[in-house]
Design a protein around this motif. Structure first.
Motif, mmCIF file in Angstrom:
data_model
loop_
_atom_site.group_PDB
_atom_site.id
_atom_site.type_symbol
_atom_site.label_atom_id
_atom_site.label_comp_id
_atom_site.label_asym_id
_atom_site.label_seq_id
_atom_site.Cartn_x
_atom_site.Cartn_y
_atom_site.Cartn_z
ATOM 1 N N PHE A 43 59.093 42.986 80.663
ATOM 2 C CA PHE A 43 60.189 42.990 81.622
ATOM 3 C C PHE A 43 61.003 44.278 81.615
ATOM 4 O O PHE A 43 61.809 44.503 82.524
ATOM 5 C CB PHE A 43 61.118 41.799 81.347
ATOM 6 C CG PHE A 43 60.432 40.462 81.444
ATOM 7 C CD1 PHE A 43 59.616 40.159 82.518
ATOM 8 C CD2 PHE A 43 60.594 39.501 80.457
ATOM 9 C CE1 PHE A 43 58.980 38.935 82.606
ATOM 10 C CE2 PHE A 43 59.974 38.271 80.537
ATOM 11 C CZ PHE A 43 59.151 37.993 81.618
ATOM 12 N N HIS A 44 60.851 45.090 80.565
ATOM 13 C CA HIS A 44 61.611 46.340 80.441
ATOM 14 C C HIS A 44 63.110 46.080 80.554
ATOM 15 O O HIS A 44 63.855 46.806 81.219
ATOM 16 C CB HIS A 44 61.153 47.359 81.493
ATOM 17 C CG HIS A 44 59.695 47.656 81.440
ATOM 18 N ND1 HIS A 44 59.118 48.397 80.420
ATOM 19 C CD2 HIS A 44 58.669 47.279 82.259
ATOM 20 C CE1 HIS A 44 57.816 48.481 80.619
ATOM 21 N NE2 HIS A 44 57.513 47.805 81.730
ATOM 22 N N LYS A 45 63.534 44.997 79.906
ATOM 23 C CA LYS A 45 64.933 44.598 79.868
ATOM 24 C C LYS A 45 65.354 44.412 78.411
ATOM 25 O O LYS A 45 64.511 44.196 77.528
ATOM 26 C CB LYS A 45 65.151 43.289 80.637
ATOM 27 C CG LYS A 45 64.711 43.323 82.096
ATOM 28 C CD LYS A 45 65.558 44.281 82.936
ATOM 29 C CE LYS A 45 65.126 44.228 84.401
ATOM 30 N NZ LYS A 45 65.889 45.177 85.233
ATOM 31 N N PRO A 46 66.657 44.471 78.132
ATOM 32 C CA PRO A 46 67.095 44.299 76.740
ATOM 33 C C PRO A 46 66.841 42.882 76.232
ATOM 34 O O PRO A 46 66.903 41.913 76.997
ATOM 35 C CB PRO A 46 68.591 44.599 76.799
ATOM 36 C CG PRO A 46 68.973 44.364 78.223
ATOM 37 C CD PRO A 46 67.781 44.739 79.042
ATOM 38 N N GLN A 104 60.692 36.405 85.239
ATOM 39 C CA GLN A 104 61.440 37.655 85.371
ATOM 40 C C GLN A 104 62.930 37.403 85.181
ATOM 41 O O GLN A 104 63.480 36.413 85.675
ATOM 42 C CB GLN A 104 61.187 38.257 86.752
ATOM 43 C CG GLN A 104 61.674 39.688 86.902
ATOM 44 C CD GLN A 104 60.885 40.664 86.040
ATOM 45 O OE1 GLN A 104 59.675 40.601 85.970
ATOM 46 N NE2 GLN A 104 61.582 41.552 85.356
ATOM 47 N N ASP A 163 66.968 39.503 83.850
ATOM 48 C CA ASP A 163 67.700 40.744 83.585
ATOM 49 C C ASP A 163 67.898 40.993 82.095
ATOM 50 O O ASP A 163 68.153 42.126 81.683
ATOM 51 C CB ASP A 163 69.056 40.698 84.287
ATOM 52 C CG ASP A 163 68.903 40.641 85.795
ATOM 53 O OD1 ASP A 163 68.413 41.625 86.374
ATOM 54 O OD2 ASP A 163 69.237 39.603 86.394
ATOM 55 N N LEU A 164 67.841 39.955 81.311
ATOM 56 C CA LEU A 164 67.859 40.108 79.857
ATOM 57 C C LEU A 164 67.265 38.849 79.223
ATOM 58 O O LEU A 164 67.227 37.788 79.847
ATOM 59 C CB LEU A 164 69.269 40.368 79.323
ATOM 60 C CG LEU A 164 70.321 39.271 79.428
ATOM 61 C CD1 LEU A 164 70.378 38.448 78.140
ATOM 62 C CD2 LEU A 164 71.700 39.886 79.678
ATOM 63 N N HIS A 196 74.157 48.705 74.498
ATOM 64 C CA HIS A 196 74.037 48.046 75.797
ATOM 65 C C HIS A 196 75.148 47.005 75.941
ATOM 66 O O HIS A 196 75.470 46.281 74.996
ATOM 67 C CB HIS A 196 72.664 47.368 75.904
ATOM 68 C CG HIS A 196 72.335 46.875 77.277
ATOM 69 N ND1 HIS A 196 72.863 45.705 77.794
ATOM 70 C CD2 HIS A 196 71.537 47.387 78.247
ATOM 71 C CE1 HIS A 196 72.404 45.524 79.016
ATOM 72 N NE2 HIS A 196 71.595 46.519 79.325
ATOM 73 N N SER A 241 60.008 42.751 75.802
ATOM 74 C CA SER A 241 60.519 44.086 76.097
ATOM 75 C C SER A 241 59.536 44.886 76.943
ATOM 76 O O SER A 241 59.914 45.546 77.918
ATOM 77 C CB SER A 241 60.815 44.827 74.790
ATOM 78 O OG SER A 241 61.242 46.147 75.029
ATOM 79 N N PRO A 287 73.328 38.023 87.387
ATOM 80 C CA PRO A 287 72.249 38.265 86.426
ATOM 81 C C PRO A 287 71.490 36.975 86.092
ATOM 82 O O PRO A 287 72.029 35.865 86.190
ATOM 83 C CB PRO A 287 72.984 38.801 85.189
ATOM 84 C CG PRO A 287 74.310 39.263 85.686
ATOM 85 C CD PRO A 287 74.652 38.400 86.850
ATOM 86 N N THR A 288 70.241 37.160 85.703
ATOM 87 C CA THR A 288 69.405 36.048 85.241
ATOM 88 C C THR A 288 69.092 36.247 83.756
ATOM 89 O O THR A 288 68.631 37.316 83.352
ATOM 90 C CB THR A 288 68.095 35.961 86.035
ATOM 91 O OG1 THR A 288 68.406 35.702 87.408
ATOM 92 C CG2 THR A 288 67.204 34.846 85.516
ATOM 93 N N LEU A 299 78.061 42.849 82.374
ATOM 94 C CA LEU A 299 76.956 43.566 83.004
ATOM 95 C C LEU A 299 77.392 44.351 84.237
ATOM 96 O O LEU A 299 76.690 45.279 84.672
ATOM 97 C CB LEU A 299 75.842 42.587 83.377
ATOM 98 C CG LEU A 299 75.099 41.944 82.191
ATOM 99 C CD1 LEU A 299 73.973 41.060 82.666
ATOM 100 C CD2 LEU A 299 74.577 43.007 81.226
#
Length: 458
Positions: free
Chosen positions: A410-413, A172, A174-175, A373, A407, A79-80, A456
């Motif tokens: 990136f549509h990530k938490p 970009q 992942d969270l 999450h 949010s 994950p990033t 994750l």
């Protein structure tokens, strides 16, 4: 983990000296005379990231102040994490109320005093030092990490959204991880999963073409201040409910589970009332104080001015009056729609003999995270490791517009792990940051980063 924490303890004085150097820079974004100080703070953080082991550390120019970027991408397939913070600070007025100069950091009573200590240089600095310790001890990070540290948060982050859109691929992740929120108390860490949004406007009301003599014209012409007070009175019912038609239509109500959890939190209305010197609390009926603060929208009058303001008496009928208004919005509400509703209400209720100009100002969307999450649940475990008690999940009444920006982009938490306390005077004289939370914050973050891959993949 033990070796990393030992390294942090051994280098504590060095880390505090570095933090003092950062806090000594008067990076006040609201005042143009501090433009070079803003850049000095950005350069300091770029060097700090480089020294910590991050690659490609650089200042990325925006239409305003630069964004500090750095990355460690040595774990392909893992994950990033994008770490967000800000290095700009609020003005320091009134200066005479500071016990020590605001940009001469002073440690007393296990607190570090300086502008920016708690909001947000101190908490942002924790991430750099926690990741540095992991890199130095293990030679690598368990996840990929990118930093986005901006210099305009205290003036509304006006250029950040356009900047992030332009560089979306580079940022970009992942969270997103942010430490710009507060804990519930020194012994009760909390994870904020919801923020209120913001809609601001100004109402300018005008009557005659000039101020008028109250003896020659009184009783025959409208008074702008009277008209404004009459107009503003239509915005609320006596019980505090907002009377703008449609204001509550899109509000997402608290779930029964959320209300039950809030009821368990250590809040006492009477102590809260006394601490504020109030004869009574006031707010929308049917909701507790915490529910009103965190999950209900508001419409507040922030300032009213018009007519004679000087000493003594001036027998004048003012022809202009003005009001500044802000709304704190909750999930489901759109700041643009809310401003549309207020403007319609104002036009409908403008008193006879007056004209009104409605000026739209800052806005920001509310945010609500899925607190089940795994990345957010891991944050609770990380606090347990450092503080010995599990964190509670709360919302916050304030607004951090960039959270919703991340949010949506990136549509990530977005994980909000704060280490500041509500009484640390951010935006006020004698701002400070607890060194207990400095130490425990480092331990919390190290635990979080080290265990994130497992969480994750769960």
């Amino acid at each position: 983990m033990d070796a990393i924490e030992r390294r942090l303890r051994d280098r504590r004085e060095e880390h505090l000296a570095q933090l003092k150097s950062l806090l000594s820079i008067p990076s006040i974004s609201a005042l143009s005379e501090h433009k070079q100080d803003i850049r000095r703070a950005a350069e300091f953080l770029k060097e700090a990231l480089t020294d910590a082991g991050f690659q490609n550390a650089q200042l990325m120019e925006t239409a305003g102040h630069p964004v500090v970027y750095g990355e460690w991408l040595g774990k392909p397939g893992k994950p990033t994490v994008l770490v967000y913070g800000h290095y700009d600070v609020q003005p320091v007025d009134p200066l005479h109320l500071w016990q020590t100069p605001p940009f001469e950091p002073d440690i007393r009573d296990n607190q570090i005093y300086a502008r920016g200590a708690s909001d947000d240089k101190g908490p942002t600095f924790l991430h750099i030092k926690a990741l540095e310790a992991i890199l130095q001890e293990q030679g690598e990070l368990p996840v990929n990490v990118k930093f986005c540290i901006e210099g305009e948060e205290e003036v509304g982050s006006a250029h950040l959204e356009a900047f992030l859109n332009e560089h979306q691929a580079q940022f970009q992740a992942d969270l997103v991880l942010i430490s710009d929120t507060t804990m519930l108390s020194p012994v009760k860490p909390s994870i904020c999963y919801g923020l209120r949004g913001l809609a601001a406007c100004q109402i300018d009301l005008k009557t005659a073409n000039s101020d008028l003599h109250s003896g020659l014209y009184g009783g025959a012409v409208p008074n702008a201040v009277h008209a404004l007070v009459e107009l503003l009175d239509t915005l609320h019912a006596p019980d505090g409910t907002v009377t703008v038609e449609g204001f509550y239509d899109d509000v997402i109500e608290l779930s029964p589970e959320e209300r039950a959890e809030y009821a368990k939190l250590p809040h006492d209305d009477e102590s809260y009332r006394k601490s504020l010197g109030l004869p009574a609390l006031h707010g929308e009926p049917g909701y507790t104080t915490l529910e009103r603060l965190w999950a209900r929208p508001t419409l507040e009058l922030n300032g009213i001015y018009g007519g004679f303001q000087g000493e003594g008496t001036k027998t004048v009928i003012p022809n202009e009056a003005h009001a500044k208004v802000t709304c704190r919005l909750v999930p489901g509400q759109d700041p643009n729609k809310i401003l549309d509703l207020i403007e319609t209400h104002i036009k409908k209720h403008t008193p006879v003999g007056a004209t009104v100009t409605f000026i739209r100002q800052d806005g920001g969307y509310p945010y609500l995270a899925p607190y089940d999450h795994p990345a957010i649940q891991l944050a609770a475990d990380a606090y347990t490791h450092a503080y010995g008690v599990k964190a509670v999940f709360t919302r916050m009444g304030g607004s951090i517009p960039v959270v919703e920006t991340f949010s949506q982009l990136f549509h990530k938490p977005v994980v909000l792990m704060g280490f500041s306390l509500g009484d640390e005077n951010f935006h006020a004289p004698n701002e400070h940051f607890s060194l207990t939370n400095f130490d425990k914050g480092l331990r919390t973050l190290c635990y979080y980063y080290l265990n994130l891959p497992t969480a994750l993949n769960a």
